[in-house]
Design an enzyme around this catalytic site. Sequence first.
Site, PDB file in Angstrom:
ATOM      1  N   GLY A  58       0.837  -1.190   0.000  1.00  0.00           N
ATOM      2  CA  GLY A  58       0.000   0.000   0.000  1.00  0.00           C
ATOM      3  C   GLY A  58       0.873   1.242   0.000  1.00  0.00           C
ATOM      4  O   GLY A  58       2.041   1.202  -0.412  1.00  0.00           O
ATOM      5  N   GLY A  85       4.002   0.611   2.217  1.00  0.00           N
ATOM      6  CA  GLY A  85       4.848  -0.447   1.677  1.00  0.00           C
ATOM      7  C   GLY A  85       5.434  -0.103   0.323  1.00  0.00           C
ATOM      8  O   GLY A  85       6.633  -0.290   0.088  1.00  0.00           O
ATOM      9  N   SER A 110     -16.755   9.057   2.603  1.00  0.00           N
ATOM     10  CA  SER A 110     -15.665   9.899   3.089  1.00  0.00           C
ATOM     11  C   SER A 110     -16.113  10.906   4.141  1.00  0.00           C
ATOM     12  O   SER A 110     -17.178  11.523   4.040  1.00  0.00           O
ATOM     13  CB  SER A 110     -15.046  10.660   1.913  1.00  0.00           C
ATOM     14  OG  SER A 110     -14.147  11.629   2.385  1.00  0.00           O
ATOM     15  N   ARG A 146     -13.856  12.032  15.011  1.00  0.00           N
ATOM     16  CA  ARG A 146     -14.592  10.826  14.652  1.00  0.00           C
ATOM     17  C   ARG A 146     -15.155  10.081  15.859  1.00  0.00           C
ATOM     18  O   ARG A 146     -16.283   9.597  15.823  1.00  0.00           O
ATOM     19  CB  ARG A 146     -13.684   9.888  13.845  1.00  0.00           C
ATOM     20  CG  ARG A 146     -13.384  10.423  12.468  1.00  0.00           C
ATOM     21  CD  ARG A 146     -12.420   9.529  11.726  1.00  0.00           C
ATOM     22  NE  ARG A 146     -12.255  10.020  10.355  1.00  0.00           N
ATOM     23  CZ  ARG A 146     -11.450   9.449   9.478  1.00  0.00           C
ATOM     24  NH1 ARG A 146     -10.734   8.398   9.802  1.00  0.00           N
ATOM     25  NH2 ARG A 146     -11.342   9.940   8.249  1.00  0.00           N
ATOM     26  N   HIS A 194     -13.334   0.971  11.684  1.00  0.00           N
ATOM     27  CA  HIS A 194     -12.552   1.576  10.598  1.00  0.00           C
ATOM     28  C   HIS A 194     -11.047   1.418  10.801  1.00  0.00           C
ATOM     29  O   HIS A 194     -10.460   0.455  10.341  1.00  0.00           O
ATOM     30  CB  HIS A 194     -12.945   3.048  10.494  1.00  0.00           C
ATOM     31  CG  HIS A 194     -12.271   3.811   9.405  1.00  0.00           C
ATOM     32  ND1 HIS A 194     -12.300   3.407   8.087  1.00  0.00           N
ATOM     33  CD2 HIS A 194     -11.549   4.959   9.423  1.00  0.00           C
ATOM     34  CE1 HIS A 194     -11.619   4.263   7.349  1.00  0.00           C
ATOM     35  NE2 HIS A 194     -11.138   5.206   8.134  1.00  0.00           N
ATOM     36  N   GLU A 228      -0.246   1.940   9.174  1.00  0.00           N
ATOM     37  CA  GLU A 228      -1.289   1.634  10.155  1.00  0.00           C
ATOM     38  C   GLU A 228      -0.954   0.442  11.039  1.00  0.00           C
ATOM     39  O   GLU A 228      -1.540   0.288  12.106  1.00  0.00           O
ATOM     40  CB  GLU A 228      -2.615   1.372   9.428  1.00  0.00           C
ATOM     41  CG  GLU A 228      -3.823   1.304  10.352  1.00  0.00           C
ATOM     42  CD  GLU A 228      -5.127   1.073   9.614  1.00  0.00           C
ATOM     43  OE1 GLU A 228      -6.142   0.835  10.295  1.00  0.00           O
ATOM     44  OE2 GLU A 228      -5.145   1.137   8.368  1.00  0.00           O
ATOM     45  N   SER A 256      -4.321   9.464   8.061  1.00  0.00           N
ATOM     46  CA  SER A 256      -3.879   8.090   7.778  1.00  0.00           C
ATOM     47  C   SER A 256      -3.018   8.050   6.519  1.00  0.00           C
ATOM     48  O   SER A 256      -1.945   7.431   6.514  1.00  0.00           O
ATOM     49  CB  SER A 256      -5.075   7.151   7.640  1.00  0.00           C
ATOM     50  OG  SER A 256      -5.867   7.499   6.526  1.00  0.00           O
ATOM     51  N   LEU A 257      -3.479   8.710   5.445  1.00  0.00           N
ATOM     52  CA  LEU A 257      -2.662   8.771   4.233  1.00  0.00           C
ATOM     53  C   LEU A 257      -1.342   9.475   4.522  1.00  0.00           C
ATOM     54  O   LEU A 257      -0.296   9.121   3.965  1.00  0.00           O
ATOM     55  CB  LEU A 257      -3.417   9.511   3.129  1.00  0.00           C
ATOM     56  CG  LEU A 257      -4.651   8.804   2.552  1.00  0.00           C
ATOM     57  CD1 LEU A 257      -5.364   9.708   1.553  1.00  0.00           C
ATOM     58  CD2 LEU A 257      -4.270   7.484   1.897  1.00  0.00           C
TER      59      LEU A 257
END
Length: 636
Positions: free
Chosen positions: A42, A45, A284, A330, A401, A425, A440-441
Amino acid sequence: MLLDAKIPEGKLEDKWRNYQINSQLVNPANKKKLNVIVVGSGLSGAGAAATLAELGYDVQCFCYQDSARRAHSVAAQGGINAAKNYQHDGDSVWRMFFDTLKGGDFRSREANTYRLAELSAPLIDHFTQQGVPFAREYGGVLVNRSFGGVQVQRTFYARGQTGQQLLLAAYSQLYKMIRAKKVRMHTRTEMLDLVVVDGKAKGIIARNLVTGAIERYAADAIVLATGGYSRVFRLSTLAIGCNGSAIWKAHKRGALFAAPSFTQIHPTALPQSSEAQSKLTLMSESLRNDGRIWVPKDKNDNRKANDIPEEERDYYLERRYPSFGNLAPRDIASRAAKERIDAGHGVGRLKNAVYLDFKHAIERLGLETIQDRYGNLFSMYKKITGVDAYKEPMQISPAAHFSMGGLWVDYELMTTIPGLYAVGECNFSDHGANRLGANSLLQASVDGYFILPNTINNYLASEMKTPGISSDHPAFEEVEEEVKEYIERLLSINGTKTVDYFHRELGKVMWQECAMSRNSEGLKKALSRIEEIKEDFWQEVRINGSASQMNPELEKALRLADFIELGILMCTDALQREESCGAHFREEYQTSEGEAVRKDADYAYVSAWEYHSEGFKLHKEVLEFEFVKPTVRSYK
């Protein structure tokens, strides 16, 4: 076990520079002699594998999908944060650092969190140069939008498909290195165990998912970039194949597992529609920029959304959290939705959803603007539900999530096993007890592109003096035999129940007792029930087919066996932490208004668990806040 986080000396803003100045280097000629295994392709990686190959290392990259482009990074739709202050709205590296630390309820390291914010700005330039089509203003300047938990606009985005565009950029870099024969790519290959020699990570045992062959791979260092483990809840926003097996096997080989119960519930997913469902669809969080969340004021109101007048609508996030409104973090937004649903104000066929309404945004900004910002998300919603969300509100619901927990890593992203790194993650770093949206990105990319390539040299420089180990080493044969015996044991059970049956049972327990809210009685009940599920699984599961062929049922069973054990650790960790913080909400520790009560005097530490066959042993990394004083986490 002494947990040394290896945090550099100096001022907060100088720590990363000081680390780089003082770290060891490997010269280009020697890099060719060293090989690195990267498990996962991902964002973290692919970024790590491509960058390490560019530096000159010999790299092997593994993924269980048929292509690195199928990594679950594509599902992060809303954007990526960076402290560039393009909007001149008061943003800065320090503000982003503080927002992230506060968003995680002060349960992460200052140094790691600051580095995340510090490296965010150059990362956007990095991706722009790779051709990522970020949204732009009319004049060509990159545009930003808001995300939950902040009061500035720092989120860069490519409509509602940011993760996909970033992954395509990372994939292009990875594929360039594959074509240059600097990376050997192993698709449809899954890591089943870690090989440790003389206390150091030296290789993996993997299974070819097409042929069933068990294979050995040796390296000088191993990098895990395998994503999160929220499929432990079964119904989640994660892809069906996402799993925690690689990090769980590493945990059983000696890598400490940190904060396993810190799992995030996303507030904007499509609601569950039946028991037969296998996953949930993420909408999203960027939709909360312009959409307003509400429920009917009357309980069990069966009218259509558009038939309910404004005065009979409860915009509960705006009512409870006026400063942040629909952009509350969140964990807070998810719990608030659950509270309204449990109180009888839920909507939809199963009364398990709330409304996300764009009527006012369309009136204010115009239909064309909303289509430009969120068009693909609205199209996806209509394709799944048959409803045109431009004309009537979406129905959304909380869903499992992101995993804030993961393998414990130090400042270098190395686990407690020398030579084993965890990026993205699958490590616990940066987010504390709750991740802010669009981080996260950021973390996955920064870990893979910028941090690991600088820190892994420190270890590999010393490994130059150590003779290399091949896959013929007796340790590889021993672990391979253990893997084969484990698989044969599973296949020989020949019970009467499917893998999916056991996953459903585990998911029900985890969602009910260890998701949005927890309590002592429920967690103890969950531990007892999961032990029953585990015992029943090993006596009654039925797996058709053999190990010497493509066998998706065997894949699911291997992953579920790990999920069951992980579920026990998650509940153990949640039971031990007698406070509420971030996504970990213990019902015994809340204010009269239902807000979390944190206990800094007793729990300002990262829980890091050591595996033992008879149980888990707790180690604590005490969190020292030298530059920021933890405060009450209020979004009102």
